[in-house]
Design an enzyme around this catalytic site. Sequence first.
Site, short mmCIF file in Angstrom:
data_model
loop_
_atom_site.label_atom_id
_atom_site.label_comp_id
_atom_site.label_asym_id
_atom_site.label_seq_id
_atom_site.Cartn_x
_atom_site.Cartn_y
_atom_site.Cartn_z
N HIS A 159 20.40 -3.91 -33.97
CA HIS A 159 19.02 -4.09 -34.42
C HIS A 159 18.00 -3.24 -33.66
CE1 HIS A 159 20.47 -7.06 -37.10
NE2 HIS A 159 20.43 -8.12 -36.33
N HIS A 233 14.74 -10.45 -40.66
CA HIS A 233 15.79 -11.34 -40.17
C HIS A 233 15.39 -12.82 -40.26
CE1 HIS A 233 19.21 -12.75 -37.98
NE2 HIS A 233 19.64 -11.54 -37.70
N GLU A 373 19.98 -10.32 -45.14
CA GLU A 373 19.19 -9.16 -44.72
C GLU A 373 19.46 -7.98 -45.64
OE1 GLU A 373 20.12 -8.95 -40.28
OE2 GLU A 373 21.24 -10.64 -41.07
C1 GAL Z 1 22.72 -10.39 -37.72
C2 GAL Z 1 24.07 -9.86 -37.32
C3 GAL Z 1 24.74 -10.93 -36.49
C4 GAL Z 1 23.88 -11.34 -35.30
C5 GAL Z 1 22.48 -11.66 -35.78
C6 GAL Z 1 21.52 -11.88 -34.63
O1 GAL Z 1 22.06 -9.41 -38.48
O2 GAL Z 1 24.81 -9.57 -38.47
O3 GAL Z 1 26.00 -10.47 -36.03
O4 GAL Z 1 23.85 -10.31 -34.37
O5 GAL Z 1 21.96 -10.63 -36.56
O6 GAL Z 1 21.86 -12.98 -33.88
#
Ligand code: GAL
Length: 408
Positions: A159, A233, A373
């Site tokens: 991210h 998110h 997402e």
């Molecule tokens: C999502 C990702 C997960 C985890 C989450 C944040 O987008 O696919 O593996 O990292 O974000 O906790």
Amino acid sequence: MKSNVYSAFLCGLALLTFGCATAPEQTTEAPAEAPAPETVQEQAAPSSKASVTSKYFAKNKLGQTVTQYTLKGAGGVVMDVINYGGKVVRLYLPDKNGEAKDCTLGFNDVAGYENVDHYFGSIIGRYGNRIAEGLFVLDGVTYRQPTNNEPGGIPCCLHGGLEGWDAKIWDAEPFQNGDTVGVVFKVTSPDGDQGFPGKVEAQVTYTLTPDNVWRIEYQAVPDKATPINLTQHIYFNFHGEAEGTILDHDLTLFADKMTPVDAGLIPTGEITPVAGTPFDFTTPHKIGERVDTKGDKQLEYGNGYDHNFVLTNPSKDGQPVKAAALYEEKSGRYLEIWTTEPGIQFYCGNFLTSEMIGKQGKPYQFRGGLALETQHYPDSPNQPNFPSTIVRPGETYKSVTEYHFGVK
Ligand code: GAL
């Protein structure tokens, strides 16, 4: 499904209004295809006008003031958003009896986001999801990002890095246009930010329409070639925040393929059909029905669903297409997600634990929220057969996602 001619008429009218009334500058039109009135029943006719108000939220660890904007939609949806990462802190969704409840995970202060989880409700950038080893080569140059995540003990950049766009204080400009309200967020990501090349000027517009559509328009302009993959998110739990798990929610994904991952949750590069696997959500399934299927390597790696799904009919003309639908029977809460992106990450909250204490002071549960997402595929900068995420100088990154809230 509760449906009648009057509500269908209202819905049609509202969509018409939306089409005429909302056209934030950087976009062109409302979606060509609107959800069929019989599938989304709008809330009761609005009895109050929309409004947008702002107030002090909290200070971040640097002592900077974070402001909260409350978007009160004429159709009943209310959102509290902050200029720290553009996070949605609270999302009040009416149920089928018209009773609104906060249906998203988050914290009452910035410290919760800084110390417990950065991503709840947040804009994600400059690159959503994972980049293998925090490394990619672009035009013959190697770029390294901080590795801030290591599923299966395998480090990657998640991210956008250690201080992604979720941790930035964005300039925020609230607006109201009749019964439509919103906020325009702007931020500059400098050249070299988290190891990425080029300065990026980004703008993300949240619009809440009278027919309960939360529309997000992303726009970003780089001055050097760089990967850009923006998403949101937000977690949903249609029972309410910290009220059990999402395992009984019915999910549909308009995606006939997915991108399998390795133990580090990095795509292997394959694009495989979901038919005949626990990943087939092309018809509605309860999330809990197959999430713990024994012997499924993909579910084992993700400790549940944590995968990118490839839309069957992705957008071709810049207008959003239907990507997902989520429904919870008891409350009747229903959501459709429409997007111009080719993929959607379905993450069913496998990293959530009871050590995370939410807004009501109650612990969250394993799988106590889910995220959907919209995005390009993870690790695209290292995957030549995935749609490209590289944006070059002179080009503008544009992406639109809509959350259509309603009841059935
Ligand atoms: C999502 C990702 C997960 C985890 C989450 C944040 O987008 O696919 O593996 O990292 O974000 O906790």
